[in-house]
Design an enzyme around this catalytic site. Sequence first.
Site, PDB file in Angstrom:
ATOM      1  N   TYR A  40      -0.119 -42.020 -41.137  1.00 11.29           N
ATOM      2  CA  TYR A  40       0.384 -42.137 -42.515  1.00 11.29           C
ATOM      3  C   TYR A  40       1.518 -43.155 -42.600  1.00 11.29           C
ATOM      4  CZ  TYR A  40      -1.997 -37.620 -43.402  1.00 11.29           C
ATOM      5  OH  TYR A  40      -2.897 -36.595 -43.517  1.00 11.29           O
ATOM      6  N   HIS A  98      -5.827 -35.507 -34.924  1.00  9.77           N
ATOM      7  CA  HIS A  98      -6.174 -35.882 -36.303  1.00  9.77           C
ATOM      8  C   HIS A  98      -7.686 -36.004 -36.529  1.00  9.77           C
ATOM      9  CE1 HIS A  98      -4.406 -38.173 -39.992  1.00  9.77           C
ATOM     10  NE2 HIS A  98      -5.445 -37.446 -40.333  1.00  9.77           N
TER      11      HIS A  98
END
Length: 267
Positions: A40, A98
């Site tokens: 991110y 992730h």
Amino acid sequence: MSHVPALGLGTFRLKGQQVIDSVRSALELGYRHIDTAQIYGNEAEVGQAIADSGVPRDELFITTKIWTENLAAHKLIPSLGDSLAKLGMQQVDLTLIHWPSPDDAITVAEYMAALLEAKALGLTRHLGASNFTIGHLQQALEVVSADQIATNQVEIHPYLQNRKLVQFTRQQGIHLTAYMPLAYGKVMDDPVIQRIATAHQASAAQVTLAWLLQQGFAVIPSSTKRAHLESNLAARELRLTIAEMAAIGELERNERLANPDFAPHWD
């Protein structure tokens, strides 16, 4: 009982001052579960907002996620160290893989073992997965016990209910966290959800979040608007009827929104 607080703040796609403001507002409103990730590019800003908030660290539940480029055994722990430095923390509460390694180039066993080691070193209190299929979870269970997997964070919303995976995780006792719970806002225009919202004098977002929470999932909606953050938090108080739950259940259409070219073969 899951370790993961039922409602948290997602920070996907939020950058710079935008993420600082979102996290600050959320913490002021009473959120204590914040979700970020290496990819991110906002861990430093999330950490800054948390530090500035004055909320004691032990009241917070902070999640980050290891990116695919850092899954090799020799990379995972150093990359988590980098994340902690950016967050300004000694430890996160939850570290997730992730995505499974693209094309399974690195085995699940290798990165789950590295994640276990990170936990043993005290870098993370809990560990878990994100975007794991049933097959990936089965491989993970050969390395770690089901009670060690704090959650599998996957896309779940009224239009993608992931029922095969949900059934498997319930059988195994693995908790699920629903990301993109509002399907990028598509639920706001849904007539079925709007009708239920009107009946409860609630918003479509609140109804959707309540539908997920009542199934036992954690949810991590994101918003940059304080009013929406506050409204989402109130979804915890909303109770839907069995008929309303079923009506939303009928909206399934296998509409997957997060499906990058390196995604696994979904169940």
